[in-house]
Every structure is written in C-alpha cells, then in structure tokens.
Design an enzyme around this catalytic site. Structure first.
Site, mmCIF file in Angstrom:
data_model
loop_
_atom_site.group_PDB
_atom_site.id
_atom_site.type_symbol
_atom_site.label_atom_id
_atom_site.label_comp_id
_atom_site.label_asym_id
_atom_site.label_seq_id
_atom_site.Cartn_x
_atom_site.Cartn_y
_atom_site.Cartn_z
ATOM 1 N N GLU A 77 -3.596 9.309 7.899
ATOM 2 C CA GLU A 77 -2.140 9.075 7.976
ATOM 3 C C GLU A 77 -1.503 9.919 9.088
ATOM 4 O OE1 GLU A 77 0.512 7.656 5.497
ATOM 5 O OE2 GLU A 77 -1.053 6.168 5.151
ATOM 6 N N CYS B 119 -11.268 2.550 -0.175
ATOM 7 C CA CYS B 119 -9.882 2.935 0.099
ATOM 8 C C CYS B 119 -9.503 2.175 1.363
ATOM 9 C CB CYS B 119 -9.766 4.438 0.337
ATOM 10 S SG CYS B 119 -8.156 4.939 0.984
ATOM 11 N N CYS C 28 -4.266 -1.539 -2.134
ATOM 12 C CA CYS C 28 -4.445 -0.094 -2.305
ATOM 13 C C CYS C 28 -5.325 0.078 -3.531
ATOM 14 C CB CYS C 28 -3.071 0.550 -2.519
ATOM 15 S SG CYS C 28 -3.145 2.304 -2.952
ATOM 16 N N ASP D 261 0.867 -1.186 0.000
ATOM 17 C CA ASP D 261 0.000 0.000 0.000
ATOM 18 C C ASP D 261 0.902 1.233 0.000
ATOM 19 O OD1 ASP D 261 -2.497 1.472 0.186
ATOM 20 O OD2 ASP D 261 -1.945 1.950 2.234
ATOM 21 N N SER D 262 0.305 2.359 -0.373
ATOM 22 C CA SER D 262 1.059 3.617 -0.339
ATOM 23 C C SER D 262 1.523 3.924 1.088
ATOM 24 C CB SER D 262 0.180 4.756 -0.837
ATOM 25 O OG SER D 262 -0.954 4.876 -0.004
ATOM 26 N N HIS E 75 -7.581 2.748 3.663
ATOM 27 C CA HIS E 75 -7.416 3.547 4.892
ATOM 28 C C HIS E 75 -8.753 3.756 5.618
ATOM 29 C CE1 HIS E 75 -3.546 4.655 3.190
ATOM 30 N NE2 HIS E 75 -3.238 5.337 4.277
HETATM 31 N N1 DGL Z 1 -5.011 3.145 0.780
HETATM 32 C C1 DGL Z 1 -5.040 3.618 -0.556
HETATM 33 C C2 DGL Z 1 -6.260 3.180 -1.314
HETATM 34 O O1 DGL Z 1 -6.846 2.172 -1.000
HETATM 35 C C3 DGL Z 1 -4.839 5.053 -0.862
HETATM 36 C C4 DGL Z 1 -4.190 5.973 -0.054
HETATM 37 C C5 DGL Z 1 -3.491 7.077 -0.748
HETATM 38 O O2 DGL Z 1 -4.112 8.085 -1.125
HETATM 39 O O3 DGL Z 1 -2.288 6.926 -0.865
HETATM 40 O O4 DGL Z 1 -6.644 3.835 -2.253
#
Ligand code: DGL
Length: 274
Positions: free
Chosen positions: A158, A192, A73, A10-11, A194
């Site tokens: 984050e 997402c 991600c 993931d990012s 997150h």
């Molecule tokens: N967790 C990532 C996703 O599912 C994205 C987070 C980011 O913007 O880096 O899209």
C-alpha cells in the site's frame, strides 16, 4: 427493479488486481470499485471491525445502485461475508447478492496440485479465520493446506515500498517459513488480492516445480459462470461497459497508486462512508 453496476470492494487497492481480470473477462458490464483506503489495511483488525467496515462499504455500493457486490478482499470474505449473507441480506431486497473470493478459489485449487499439498499466503485475519483450510476441505478432503500469515506485506504494498531491498527481507522470510512447513507443496496461492504485485519476486524465491497462483483469473471465470447460472441476477447487471472508482481517502493518492494495481490510469471520486 432497475439494473445497476457490479460492485467490487476491497480495503484498499488490492481488489483492483481482481477487477482488472473481471473487466477483461466480462467487458460488457458496468462496474463500481470501492477502496476503503481511509481504513486500510484490514488484515490485522478484529472480526467485528472488519464486519462493520465491510457492511458499510457494501451498503454504500448498494446505495450506488449495485445489485451484486464482489468482496475482492480475502480478509473481508473470511471475516464478514457469512454474516452479511446470513444476517444482513435477508433484511434487504431479496434480489441483492454479495459474493466473496475464497469459495471460488477453493473450488478450483485442487485442480492445480498433484502432490495434494497446497500453501496459502495471506493476511493474519484470513489465516486466523481458517477459511481456506475449511473451504478447501469441502471440495478436496485429500488436500493438506499449509498457511503463512504475512502481516507486513500489505502495508509494504500500500505504501509502494515493495520493490525496495527492505521489503525483500520480509518477502523471503515468509516464503522460507511456508516452505519449512512441508517439502511437498507444489502449489502456492496468493490468498490476498494485494499480493499479485509480489508475484515476480516470490516466483524467484520458489523452486521451479511450484506453481504460484493469483486469484484474478480464477475469480473472473467463476463470476462468468455464476452469472450464466443466475439469469435473474444477470439481467439486473447493467451493460454499458463503464467503470467508476471510489475511495474513502485522497483521490489524488488513489489515482497515483491505483495504476500499479489496475495496469492503467484511472480517475477516482471520493466517497464518505459510515
Ligand atoms: N486485499 C485484502 C485481502 O485480500 C487485504 C488487505 C488488507 O489487509 O486490508 O485480504
């Protein structure tokens, strides 16, 4: 070919919410998590940049011995997966695989919605790519998909600011925007990785009849099924029940923050990627 861990990318920290469910579902395998925290978030970055960063991260996981990498991600799955699968993997060892999270989620989402109106909350990158409407249509042409980009949510999460009053304003704003798009939405996807951290706050803002879905369990069940159907790849996944965590930024900060996403303490190592 030697067996190796399953890579999860993931990012930043979000993919840990998916990894947690995968490890619960499939504890026998070895896993390596990589968070590209130094360059997160990816959500507002261009296609080219997300592709470049994701490919570098996937290559780093292959270098660590992974034979299968999951892009946990949505942004990377939306903007980089197809290129990696079609352009890059054919030039590598034919047995290596990279999978994303959008397809398995799209495959299942129709089974949750009775009204056939589904809402998707995601990063701007995922929304602009239109990946969810395109993928969901393949499996459920009768479903209407309403999307809402929430560009500020990942930075709030984050930076561990998501439990503050300031965050509530931005959470409510995007939920209101989404609900204004249709009165018939009965299922909302947290598109997402997150966003599961916002689950309880979002749930409080929704009418009770709306189901709120996170991807972790969906992706872990789909991976189990995939490995069952692909025995050659499955035999290349090592099975010692071990986990390792890498970040491209400070390990100290990663270890502090990661617990909120993974549900338990962990110890990361630094990895330089380029
Ligand atoms: N967790 C990532 C996703 O599912 C994205 C987070 C980011 O913007 O880096 O899209």
């Amino acid at each position: 070919m030697e067996s190796g861990p399953i890579g999860i990318f993931d990012s930043g920290y979000g993919g840990l919410t998916v990894m947690k469910e995968i490890v619960n579902e499939l504890p026998q395998y070895d896993y390596i998590y990589l968070g590209d925290n130094a360059r997160a978030p990816y959500g507002n970055r261009s296609f080219e940049t997300v592709y470049e960063y994701t490919l570098q991260s996937v290559n780093a996981l292959f270098d660590k011995g992974c034979k299968l990498v999951i892009l946990a991600c949505n942004t990377a799955s939306a903007k980089a997966l197809r290129n990696i699968q079609q352009r890059d993997l054919p030039k590598m060892d034919a047995r290596l695989r990279v999978l994303g999270v959008i397809r398995p989620t799209s495959e299942l989402i129709g089974s949750f919605s009775k009204s056939k109106n589904v809402g998707v909350l995601a990063t701007s990158g995922t929304v602009i790519s239109n990946s969810y409407p395109i993928e969901i249509e393949k499996f459920y042409p009768e479903i209407n998909v309403f999307q809402e980009a929430c560009p500020i949510w990942v930075p709030l999460i984050e930076n561990n600011e998501f439990n503050n009053i300031g965050a509530d304003y931005f959470i409510k704003k995007h939920i209101d925007n989404l609900l204004e798009k249709s009165n018939d939405i009965d299922t909302i996807l947290l598109g997402c990785t997150h966003y599961p951290l916002l689950h309880d706050k979002i749930k409080q803002l929704l009418p009770q009849n709306i189901e709120l879905l996170s991807q972790g369990k969906i992706v872990s069940k789909s991976l189990k099924d995939y490995l069952f159907r692909h025995s050659a790849l499955e035999s290349l996944c090592s099975k010692n029940g071990k986990t390792a965590f890498y970040t491209t930024d400070s390990t100290e900060i990663f270890d502090q923050q990661a617990e909120i996403f993974y549900g338990k303490k962990l110890k990361s190592e630094y990895l330089h990627i380029m």
